[in-house]
Design an enzyme around this catalytic site. Structure first.
Site, short mmCIF file in Angstrom:
data_model
loop_
_atom_site.label_atom_id
_atom_site.label_comp_id
_atom_site.label_asym_id
_atom_site.label_seq_id
_atom_site.Cartn_x
_atom_site.Cartn_y
_atom_site.Cartn_z
N SER A 137 0.86 -1.19 0.00
CA SER A 137 0.00 0.00 0.00
C SER A 137 0.89 1.23 0.00
O SER A 137 2.00 1.22 0.55
CB SER A 137 -0.90 0.02 1.23
OG SER A 137 -1.53 1.28 1.38
N TYR B 64 -2.25 -0.92 10.45
CA TYR B 64 -2.10 -1.22 9.03
C TYR B 64 -0.87 -0.53 8.45
O TYR B 64 -0.06 -1.15 7.75
CB TYR B 64 -3.36 -0.77 8.29
CG TYR B 64 -3.41 -1.13 6.83
CD1 TYR B 64 -3.76 -2.42 6.43
CD2 TYR B 64 -3.11 -0.19 5.85
CE1 TYR B 64 -3.81 -2.76 5.08
CE2 TYR B 64 -3.16 -0.52 4.50
CZ TYR B 64 -3.51 -1.80 4.13
OH TYR B 64 -3.56 -2.13 2.80
#
Length: 302
Positions: free
Chosen positions: A175, A188
């Site tokens: 990401s 995350y």
């Protein structure tokens, strides 16, 4: 005088210029695509979201066999049936990549029942979606086990055989948050930053290993169930990516042996900006884009 060292010092900048030109031309000129007809692809988190689209895309682009790993059998079965309709062989196994023993056990089953995995796609991920003070300790550990440590276990399970065969590719669906964190998803962001370091180290460790490569995909916010509820300030200016787009571009990156893929391409600017502008300016960019507060109503999926 060490003439060899002097020659290397003179040659080095010339090599750098050559590689920059080569990379620039590859964007413009067509690149020879890797043939997937003999490849066995294993995708973690393959039952839904980006994983499901990855499985379909690899099948469409000619992969010999597709293997799905995930924690929910119902989703794995549904995706497997979709792959079968495309005329491709597909197998699925229930496996939690955050569980080291389970990964090693299922990897052995895969080798015995399906064969050698030549393309490993580490896609499985979870997100707790809360600020640090509000986060549950077990949920924080779960994110790190699945998003980061799971890649250690899968790579250790399949990479040795790839090196023996001199044929393999390790892919990580990461990401852009691994390079630019936001509040409200501290678990995350931390796990993805660790994952990026893992892939970078692995890539460098494989430089002298013929036939084995890596690809790290760094997408912007993708419109999947896991990020349902995420809001940005200017949705028209920063639209979420479609999972099928991420899947298609990922398979293309594997076929062109692209080491790092930013999605969209404008994410390159983020890396450049972070390297030289002051922290206060970065904070204003976060405030302007809404990323400073966009996770307040975020409902992370685990």
């Amino acid at each position: 005088m060490d003439w060899k060292a002097l020659g290397s010092a003179i040659l080095f900048p010339i090599q750098m210029v050559y590689f920059i030109i080569k990379a620039s031309l590859s964007v413009i000129l067509p690149t020879r695509l890797r043939d997937l007809s003999g490849e066995v692809v294993l995708i973690t988190g393959g039952g839904r979201g980006i994983g499901r689209h990855l499985a379909k895309e690899f099948a469409k682009q000619g992969a010999k066999k597709v293997i799905l790993w995930g924690r929910t059998e119902k989703c794995l079965k549904e995706t497997s049936e979709e792959i079968a309709l495309l005329g491709k062989e597909c197998h699925y196994f229930v496996c939690d990549v955050g569980n080291r023993e389970e990964v090693y056990k299922q990897a052995k089953v895969v080798r015995e029942k399906v064969g050698d995995v030549t393309i490993l796609v580490n896609n499985a991920a979870v997100v707790h979606g809360k600020r640090l003070i509000d986060s549950d300790d077990d949920a924080l550990l779960k994110t790190q086990h699945i998003n980061t440590l799971g890649q250690f276990w899968t790579a250790k399970a399949f990479l040795p055989r790839m090196l023996e065969l001199q044929n393999g590719h390790v892919v990580c669906i990461n990401s852009v948050l691994s390079l630019s964190s936001i509040p409200g998803a501290i678990d995350y962001c931390t796990s993805k930053a660790s994952s990026f370091a893992f892939m970078e180290s692995l890539m460098l460790g494989l430089l002298d290993c013929p036939g084995v490569s890596t690809t790290t995909v760094l997408p912007f916010h993708t419109n999947t169930e896991m990020f349902q509820g995420m809001r940005v300030r200017f949705p028209n200016l920063f639209p979420p990516l479609k999972p099928e787009t991420v899947a298609r571009r990922t398979v293309e990156a594997v076929r062109t042996n692209t080491a790092i893929l930013y999605l969209p391409w404008t994410m390159h600017a983020l890396v450049i900006l972070k390297s030289f502008i002051p922290q206060q300016a970065l904070e204003e960019i976060h405030r302007f884009s809404g990323s400073y507060t966009c996770m307040n109503t975020f409902k992370g999926r685990t």
